[in-house]
Every structure is written in structure tokens, then in C-alpha cells.
Design a protein around this motif. Sequence first.
Motif, PDB file in Angstrom:
ATOM      1  N   GLN A  62       0.833  -1.211   0.000  1.00  0.00           N
ATOM      2  CA  GLN A  62       0.000   0.000   0.000  1.00  0.00           C
ATOM      3  C   GLN A  62       0.861   1.251   0.000  1.00  0.00           C
ATOM      4  OE1 GLN A  62      -2.552  -0.453   3.403  1.00  0.00           O
ATOM      5  NE2 GLN A  62      -3.945  -1.877   2.383  1.00  0.00           N
ATOM      6  N   LEU A  63       1.969   1.244   0.725  1.00  0.00           N
ATOM      7  CA  LEU A  63       2.856   2.411   0.750  1.00  0.00           C
ATOM      8  C   LEU A  63       3.609   2.553  -0.575  1.00  0.00           C
ATOM      9  CD1 LEU A  63       4.391   2.091   4.338  1.00  0.00           C
ATOM     10  CD2 LEU A  63       2.592   3.643   3.602  1.00  0.00           C
ATOM     11  N   ARG A  64       3.942   1.428  -1.197  1.00  0.00           N
ATOM     12  CA  ARG A  64       4.764   1.474  -2.410  1.00  0.00           C
ATOM     13  C   ARG A  64       4.009   2.083  -3.592  1.00  0.00           C
ATOM     14  NH1 ARG A  64       6.375  -3.267  -2.049  1.00  0.00           N
ATOM     15  NH2 ARG A  64       8.374  -2.825  -1.085  1.00  0.00           N
ATOM     16  N   TYR A  65       2.704   1.898  -3.634  1.00  0.00           N
ATOM     17  CA  TYR A  65       1.937   2.389  -4.776  1.00  0.00           C
ATOM     18  C   TYR A  65       1.333   3.757  -4.479  1.00  0.00           C
ATOM     19  CZ  TYR A  65       2.531  -2.226  -6.755  1.00  0.00           C
ATOM     20  OH  TYR A  65       3.071  -3.369  -7.262  1.00  0.00           O
ATOM     21  N   PHE A  66       2.185   4.720  -4.091  1.00  0.00           N
ATOM     22  CA  PHE A  66       1.713   6.093  -3.935  1.00  0.00           C
ATOM     23  C   PHE A  66       1.519   6.723  -5.312  1.00  0.00           C
ATOM     24  CE2 PHE A  66       6.308   6.059  -3.930  1.00  0.00           C
ATOM     25  CZ  PHE A  66       6.633   7.057  -4.834  1.00  0.00           C
ATOM     26  N   TYR A  72       3.941  10.760  -1.377  1.00  0.00           N
ATOM     27  CA  TYR A  72       5.218  10.164  -0.944  1.00  0.00           C
ATOM     28  C   TYR A  72       5.729  10.862   0.311  1.00  0.00           C
ATOM     29  CZ  TYR A  72      10.212   9.054  -1.058  1.00  0.00           C
ATOM     30  OH  TYR A  72      11.483   8.671  -0.722  1.00  0.00           O
ATOM     31  N   SER A  73       5.590  12.178   0.377  1.00  0.00           N
ATOM     32  CA  SER A  73       6.107  12.937   1.517  1.00  0.00           C
ATOM     33  C   SER A  73       5.198  12.836   2.735  1.00  0.00           C
ATOM     34  CB  SER A  73       6.285  14.406   1.126  1.00  0.00           C
ATOM     35  OG  SER A  73       7.173  14.536   0.041  1.00  0.00           O
ATOM     36  N   ILE A 127      12.843  -0.659   0.867  1.00  0.00           N
ATOM     37  CA  ILE A 127      13.251   0.683   0.449  1.00  0.00           C
ATOM     38  C   ILE A 127      12.240   1.201  -0.563  1.00  0.00           C
ATOM     39  CG2 ILE A 127      15.004   2.013  -0.794  1.00  0.00           C
ATOM     40  CD1 ILE A 127      17.093   0.181   0.417  1.00  0.00           C
ATOM     41  N   ILE A 128      11.697   2.396  -0.324  1.00  0.00           N
ATOM     42  CA  ILE A 128      10.715   3.004  -1.220  1.00  0.00           C
ATOM     43  C   ILE A 128      11.278   4.334  -1.700  1.00  0.00           C
ATOM     44  CG2 ILE A 128       8.368   3.875  -1.454  1.00  0.00           C
ATOM     45  CD1 ILE A 128       7.518   2.015   0.762  1.00  0.00           C
ATOM     46  N   ALA A 129      11.382   4.500  -3.017  1.00  0.00           N
ATOM     47  CA  ALA A 129      11.907   5.728  -3.613  1.00  0.00           C
ATOM     48  C   ALA A 129      10.839   6.357  -4.490  1.00  0.00           C
ATOM     49  CB  ALA A 129      13.171   5.447  -4.427  1.00  0.00           C
ATOM     50  N   GLY A 201       9.878  -5.157 -10.025  1.00  0.00           N
ATOM     51  CA  GLY A 201       8.501  -5.538  -9.793  1.00  0.00           C
ATOM     52  C   GLY A 201       8.318  -6.062  -8.381  1.00  0.00           C
ATOM     53  N   SER A 202       7.102  -6.502  -8.072  1.00  0.00           N
ATOM     54  CA  SER A 202       6.773  -7.006  -6.734  1.00  0.00           C
ATOM     55  C   SER A 202       6.649  -8.524  -6.767  1.00  0.00           C
ATOM     56  CB  SER A 202       5.463  -6.382  -6.241  1.00  0.00           C
ATOM     57  OG  SER A 202       4.392  -6.748  -7.087  1.00  0.00           O
TER      58      SER A 202
END
Length: 288
Positions: A62-66, A72-73, A127-129, A201-202
Amino acid sequence: MKLPQHNHKQRGVSLVELLVTTVTVSLGLITLTNLQNNSLQDNNQSKAQTEALAVAEQQLEQLRYFITDDAYSDDIVNGSASHSGTNASYSISRTVTSNATPNYKTVAITVGWSDKEGNHSVTLDSIIALNDPLESGKLLSQLSGIELPAEEPAEEETPAEDEEAPVEEEEAPAEEEEAPAEEEETPLEEEAEPYTLTISGSIATYGSGIQFQGASGSGNYGVQCNSSSSSYACIVGPIAADDSWTGTISIATNKVVCNPPDHPTPYTNITGNQSQDYNLGKTASDCP
């Protein structure tokens, strides 16, 4: 006169033997009952742990697909929540550590629960960028120790003009004057630099006891892959500026890759970033 003698033999069991038998059988039944209770408890704990891992993976996805930079911020920050599951009630804790250069966040999801044995927890981190393929490639190259080609600003070369001074020649009896000649040098074309591309990918699992053991690749240029518990990213290159990459990406698991069916995944003459998700199951029919 002699009286007849009778030989009396002891028959049946004594009270002591009956008590020993009763105690032995009772101890055996108690041991079997304890073994059954321990087995049921271990089974319940395993189910609760599997469900906790699924909850943590769902939180990371859920966090990765912003959608936007503001999300993101603002959304990927420290926090806590609760979840009522099938096997237990879970508490969810999210710890976020930010990095400025390059811009990425390290997210740790801890899911805890309690039972008769006490308190338990599992933790997944990722890690999420920002969703920029070039930035993702730079981040992965730094984490894996790959040095990408430096981007140099293009230099414009000013055409050179050579003016040849007029030459005067005197010949008798006529006087001939040569007109000045101008030569214009064509600017040199800069040679294009090598480039890299990213394939990422996931990873989703369907069933218990399934392990994602990493990603790897091969082809006409080198491939460097890194992975977390639920995602992977592979950097290909450097690739010659006028060339493309042809090769395969393979997912390692203790079970099977049930989606996509074409695995290892082939790529032919690609020049840009690619995205491919994978589903893992115990059998090929486990994936939705």
C-alpha cells in the motif's frame, strides 16, 4: 492317620499390581494429552505468524503504490494501526527513515500479537523511492556498489573560421590578386555514452511455507539484481549507446512461479525500463 495335603496356588492380581498398572496408564494418557495440546498450539502459532507476514506485506504494498510526490512525503511516515485477523488481533507499527541523496525512505513494518505463550512479532523492511526509473537505477547502483557512467554536460564547439590573408602576386606584365578564402570547420559530433536500464517488480505469495530467494539475470550485457522480501530490481548494463539488451530474468523460490507462466522471463532487444510482477505458489494452480 494322615490328613490329605492340598497345594494352594495363588491366583489373580494383587492390589499393588493394580495400582501400578493404573498409574502407568494414567501417565501415558497425560503425556499424549500434553503432546496433542502442544501440537495444536504450535499449529495455531504458525497460522498466526503466516497471517502476520501477509499483513506486513500488504502494508508495504500500500505504501509502495503512492500516486503523487505529496503522497510520498505525507503518507510514508511513522505510524501505528491495529488489525483484527482470522487467527489473532494484531498491532501494526511503521518506522520510516528518510534519506536525502538519493531520495528514498527505508520502511520497517512490525506486526505483533499475543497468545498463551506470550508476545510475538514479525518485521519486514523495504526501500521506497520516488517512482522515477532513473532515480531507482541510481539508488540500486549505490546500494549494490555499481558505478554508473557520469553524465557530462554537452559541450558546444564553436565552428572555427580560418581566414586566409589575401596574397598578392605580381607577375609581369599582369597583376593577379587572389581573393581571401574562408574555410568553415564542421562541428564534431559527440559520441553517445553507454546507458543502463532497470527491470523491477513485486513478489506475491499464495500459500504458507513459500520463500522468495532472490532474482537473477543473464544476457548480452551484465545484470545486477537486488531484492527484499516482496520486491526485486535488476540493473542491466552499461549498454552501448547504439545497442539493446536481450536476455532473461529468473526468480528463485523453494516452490514454483505460477504467474507469469513464461518463466524465466525473456526480453528481446529492449532499450528502456521494464516492470514485471511475479506470483509464487506451492503449485502452478495456486495463483489467482
